[in-house]
Design a protein around this motif. Structure first.
Motif, PDB file in Angstrom:
ATOM      1  N   PHE A   1       0.794  -1.336  -0.070  1.00  0.00           N
ATOM      2  CA  PHE A   1      -0.004  -0.108  -0.022  1.00  0.00           C
ATOM      3  C   PHE A   1       0.831   1.290   0.064  1.00  0.00           C
ATOM      4  O   PHE A   1       0.767   2.127  -0.809  1.00  0.00           O
ATOM      5  N   PHE A   2       1.856   1.392   0.986  1.00  0.00           N
ATOM      6  CA  PHE A   2       2.590   2.496   1.125  1.00  0.00           C
ATOM      7  C   PHE A   2       3.646   2.691  -0.218  1.00  0.00           C
ATOM      8  O   PHE A   2       3.855   3.888  -0.708  1.00  0.00           O
ATOM      9  N   ARG A   3       4.043   1.619  -0.822  1.00  0.00           N
ATOM     10  CA  ARG A   3       4.819   1.715  -2.074  1.00  0.00           C
ATOM     11  C   ARG A   3       4.155   2.281  -3.215  1.00  0.00           C
ATOM     12  O   ARG A   3       4.584   3.209  -3.865  1.00  0.00           O
ATOM     13  N   LYS A   4       2.864   1.847  -3.425  1.00  0.00           N
ATOM     14  CA  LYS A   4       1.905   2.502  -4.222  1.00  0.00           C
ATOM     15  C   LYS A   4       1.657   4.069  -4.231  1.00  0.00           C
ATOM     16  O   LYS A   4       1.963   4.749  -5.026  1.00  0.00           O
ATOM     17  N   MET A   5       1.505   4.260  -2.763  1.00  0.00           N
ATOM     18  CA  MET A   5       1.195   5.878  -2.495  1.00  0.00           C
ATOM     19  C   MET A   5       2.574   6.582  -2.950  1.00  0.00           C
ATOM     20  O   MET A   5       2.400   7.677  -3.076  1.00  0.00           O
ATOM     21  N   THR A   6       3.641   5.972  -2.353  1.00  0.00           N
ATOM     22  CA  THR A   6       4.907   6.755  -2.756  1.00  0.00           C
ATOM     23  C   THR A   6       5.147   6.902  -4.017  1.00  0.00           C
ATOM     24  O   THR A   6       5.492   7.870  -4.325  1.00  0.00           O
ATOM     25  N   ALA A   7       4.588   5.827  -4.872  1.00  0.00           N
ATOM     26  CA  ALA A   7       4.950   5.990  -6.237  1.00  0.00           C
ATOM     27  C   ALA A   7       4.202   7.267  -7.021  1.00  0.00           C
ATOM     28  O   ALA A   7       4.366   8.000  -8.038  1.00  0.00           O
ATOM     29  N   MET A   8       2.886   7.572  -6.215  1.00  0.00           N
ATOM     30  CA  MET A   8       1.994   8.790  -6.498  1.00  0.00           C
ATOM     31  C   MET A   8       2.565   9.942  -5.963  1.00  0.00           C
ATOM     32  O   MET A   8       1.720  10.784  -6.042  1.00  0.00           O
TER      33      MET A   8
ATOM     34  N   MET B   1      -4.693  12.429  -3.585  1.00  0.00           N
ATOM     35  CA  MET B   1      -4.381  11.484  -4.629  1.00  0.00           C
ATOM     36  C   MET B   1      -4.844  12.140  -5.910  1.00  0.00           C
ATOM     37  O   MET B   1      -4.142  11.650  -6.913  1.00  0.00           O
ATOM     38  N   VAL B   2      -5.813  13.098  -6.055  1.00  0.00           N
ATOM     39  CA  VAL B   2      -6.090  13.338  -7.401  1.00  0.00           C
ATOM     40  C   VAL B   2      -5.360  14.239  -8.016  1.00  0.00           C
ATOM     41  O   VAL B   2      -4.594  15.303  -7.284  1.00  0.00           O
ATOM     42  N   GLY B   3      -5.019  14.124  -9.183  1.00  0.00           N
ATOM     43  CA  GLY B   3      -4.073  14.746 -10.038  1.00  0.00           C
ATOM     44  C   GLY B   3      -2.540  14.144  -9.942  1.00  0.00           C
ATOM     45  O   GLY B   3      -1.405  14.794 -10.888  1.00  0.00           O
ATOM     46  N   ARG B   4      -2.228  13.247  -9.186  1.00  0.00           N
ATOM     47  CA  ARG B   4      -0.976  12.563  -8.875  1.00  0.00           C
ATOM     48  C   ARG B   4      -0.625  11.809 -10.322  1.00  0.00           C
ATOM     49  O   ARG B   4      -1.489  11.082 -10.838  1.00  0.00           O
ATOM     50  N   LYS B   5       0.588  11.928 -10.526  1.00  0.00           N
ATOM     51  CA  LYS B   5       1.002  11.015 -11.859  1.00  0.00           C
ATOM     52  C   LYS B   5       2.035   9.750 -11.241  1.00  0.00           C
ATOM     53  O   LYS B   5       2.715   9.966 -10.370  1.00  0.00           O
ATOM     54  N   PHE B   6       1.955   8.698 -11.928  1.00  0.00           N
ATOM     55  CA  PHE B   6       2.563   7.609 -11.731  1.00  0.00           C
ATOM     56  C   PHE B   6       2.756   6.724 -13.091  1.00  0.00           C
ATOM     57  O   PHE B   6       2.115   6.839 -13.926  1.00  0.00           O
TER      58      PHE B   6
ATOM     59  N   TYR C   1       5.176   2.802 -10.216  1.00  0.00           N
ATOM     60  CA  TYR C   1       6.337   3.426 -10.266  1.00  0.00           C
ATOM     61  C   TYR C   1       6.382   4.750 -10.363  1.00  0.00           C
ATOM     62  O   TYR C   1       5.278   5.262 -10.683  1.00  0.00           O
ATOM     63  N   THR C   2       7.320   5.657  -9.643  1.00  0.00           N
ATOM     64  CA  THR C   2       7.377   7.050  -9.999  1.00  0.00           C
ATOM     65  C   THR C   2       7.416   7.498 -11.338  1.00  0.00           C
ATOM     66  O   THR C   2       8.111   6.765 -12.035  1.00  0.00           O
ATOM     67  N   ALA C   3       6.477   8.456 -11.678  1.00  0.00           N
ATOM     68  CA  ALA C   3       6.438   8.868 -12.795  1.00  0.00           C
ATOM     69  C   ALA C   3       7.887   9.403 -13.360  1.00  0.00           C
ATOM     70  O   ALA C   3       8.752   9.900 -12.520  1.00  0.00           O
TER      71      ALA C   3
END
Length: 135
Positions: free
Chosen positions: A79-86, A106-111, A132-134
């Protein structure tokens, strides 16, 4: 009442009218919605709606559910890896945000996401297998 140019509208919709799953692969996404919900087992979950940013499948949508599982360290780490990627890092969560603040952030975040497919009830569906990070 204004008249709509249906020919122009269907051209603009392009691939978005397709219900076929995306081909497996990596895509750049922007989060359109993040909605806090509660799973049947009582866990907090954020339902994510993301749109492909570019390429031949631009504007196509993919959904994912990010479940907070305090009783499972592995799932919690995912969960936290996905959030960090965003872009929602440890520092963001250190502020102890509310679910509403997380939804808004979360809205507008790119990944970048690795999309795969699975069969559910006889239908092939997309799932985001990795975040992954954008670039």
């Amino acid at each position: 009442m204004s008249s709509l140019n249906w020919s122009d509208l269907i051209k603009e919709a392009g691939e978005t009218q397709s219900y076929e799953p995306l081909p497996d692969g990596d895509y750049n996404f922007t989060v359109l919605e993040g909605t806090a919900k509660v799973t049947q087992s009582g866990k907090t979950m954020f339902s994510l709606k993301a749109q492909v940013d570019d390429g031949p499948h631009a504007k196509r949508l993919v959904w994912d559910n990010l479940v907070v599982s305090p009783d499972n360290p592995t799932a919690l780490g995912i969960f936290f890896r996905k959030m960090t990627a965003m872009g929602l890092s440890k520092e963001f969560f250190d502020s102890n945000p509310s679910n509403a603040q997380i939804e808004q952030a979360m809205v507008g975040r790119k990944f970048r996401g690795q999309v795969g497919s699975r069969t559910y009830n006889g239908n092939k569906r997309n799932e985001i297998k990795n975040y992954y990070t954008a670039n």
